[in-house]
Design an enzyme around this catalytic site. Structure first.
Site, PDB file in Angstrom:
ATOM      1  N   GLU A   1      -9.664   7.495   2.918  1.00  0.00           N
ATOM      2  CA  GLU A   1      -9.635   7.879   4.338  1.00  0.00           C
ATOM      3  C   GLU A   1     -10.186   9.288   4.531  1.00  0.00           C
ATOM      4  OE1 GLU A   1      -6.017   7.039   6.456  1.00  0.00           O
ATOM      5  OE2 GLU A   1      -6.690   8.136   8.235  1.00  0.00           O
TER       6      GLU A   1
ATOM      7  N   LYS B   1       0.842  -1.201   0.000  1.00  0.00           N
ATOM      8  CA  LYS B   1       0.000   0.000   0.000  1.00  0.00           C
ATOM      9  C   LYS B   1       0.870   1.241   0.000  1.00  0.00           C
ATOM     10  CE  LYS B   1      -2.750   1.371   3.634  1.00  0.00           C
ATOM     11  NZ  LYS B   1      -2.343   2.785   3.838  1.00  0.00           N
TER      12      LYS B   1
HETATM   13  O1  KIV Z   1      -1.691   2.816   8.545  1.00  0.00           O
HETATM   14  C1  KIV Z   1      -2.812   2.293   8.576  1.00  0.00           C
HETATM   15  O2  KIV Z   1      -3.137   1.512   9.462  1.00  0.00           O
HETATM   16  C2  KIV Z   1      -3.736   2.637   7.510  1.00  0.00           C
HETATM   17  C3  KIV Z   1      -5.157   2.188   7.621  1.00  0.00           C
HETATM   18  C4  KIV Z   1      -5.841   2.682   8.810  1.00  0.00           C
HETATM   19  C5  KIV Z   1      -5.932   2.489   6.395  1.00  0.00           C
HETATM   20  O3  KIV Z   1      -3.360   3.262   6.572  1.00  0.00           O
END
Ligand code: KIV
Length: 266
Positions: A182, A113
């Site tokens: 988000e 991610k």
């Molecule tokens: O860092 C994280 O845990 C996140 C999620 C809350 C989406 O990016």
């Protein structure tokens, strides 16, 4: 055991209208509780900087931290898909992105991610072309908190909303497999979800996204700092402890009762 979840499973869930339940985890024991309770994906978020390390943002989290926690989480997951964050600045160039995505995948991540839209299109194109599934992250970007000036809802003005719709399309066209939205107004998050084919996973983005994610410490009421307004403590009043709280979260996401109006910015 049910079949392991893949990015294809999540896309099929979107197509069939089945909501996707995601939670964060940072170690094997927690990951295995989430996995057994039926969470579809476990996110090794750089939120660990705040809830595990006690930092005041995700900026100090390093790739060494992410690799370590990803390795632990993967050992706890049999069915759930493991998504791990690339840390702050670890994908600022293509070379860095390739090296650090390799580290995460070799530690057990199945999806990496990264935060941003048009600014990371080339990184997404390169990683996905080389077989690395990517989860993008739009709206409030915690790694950019110093530039944003705080943790605030994004996309409230119409030009910002149009920008987010454009960025969602751009990251989909670049090959992203899913996207976290988000702190985006619910109506906009719903519009984005309907305008792209890849699954959207909301946090503070209302019930119109294809799935939900929460920081597990927040939904158990043990966050080091304050719990965000859009989160909910699923442990309160729970007779089955943490396992029961996680199962209640999965059920509430699946049947659409979480998030409700109290946890949503209209
Ligand atoms: O860092 C994280 O845990 C996140 C999620 C809350 C989406 O990016």
């Amino acid at each position: 055991m049910n079949k392991p979840v893949s990015v294809t499973t999540l896309r099929q869930m979107k197509q069939s209208g089945e909501k996707i339940a995601v939670l964060t985890a940072y170690d094997a024991s927690f990951a295995s509780v989430l996995d057994e309770a039926g969470v579809d994906a476990v996110m090794v978020g750089d939120s660990l900087g705040m809830v595990v390390q006690g930092q005041d943002s995700t900026v100090p989290v390093t790739m060494d931290d992410m690799v370590y926690h990803t390795r632990l989480v993967r050992r706890g997951c049999k069915r759930a898909l493991v998504i791990a964050d690339l840390s702050f600045m670890s994908y600022a160039t293509l070379d860095l992105a390739l090296m650090n995505a390799t580290r995460l995948m070799q530690a057990g991540a199945q999806v990496v991610k990264l935060e941003g839209g048009e600014a990371v299109v080339e990184v997404i194109q390169t990683l996905t072309a080389l077989g690395v599934p990517v989860c993008a992250h739009l709206g409030l970007l915690p790694q950019s908190v110093n530039k944003l000036g705080g943790y605030r809802y994004q996309g409230k003005q119409s030009d910002e909303a149009q920008g987010l719709l454009r960025e969602a399309k751009a990251i989909e066209d670049a090959g992203a497999d899913m996207v976290v939205l988000e702190c985006v107004p619910a109506e906009l998050a719903k519009q984005i979800s309907q305008s792209i084919a890849i699954p959207t996973i909301g946090i503070g983005a209302g019930a119109g996204t294809d799935g939900q994610v929460l920081v597990s410490y927040d939904m158990l009421g043990i966050s080091a700092g304050h719990r965000p307004r859009f989160s909910h403590n699923f442990l309160t009043g729970q007779s089955e402890g943490i396992t029961g709280a996680v199962a209640a979260y999965v059920k509430a996401v699946r049947n659409g009762s979480f998030p409700d109006a109290d946890h949503t910015l209209a």
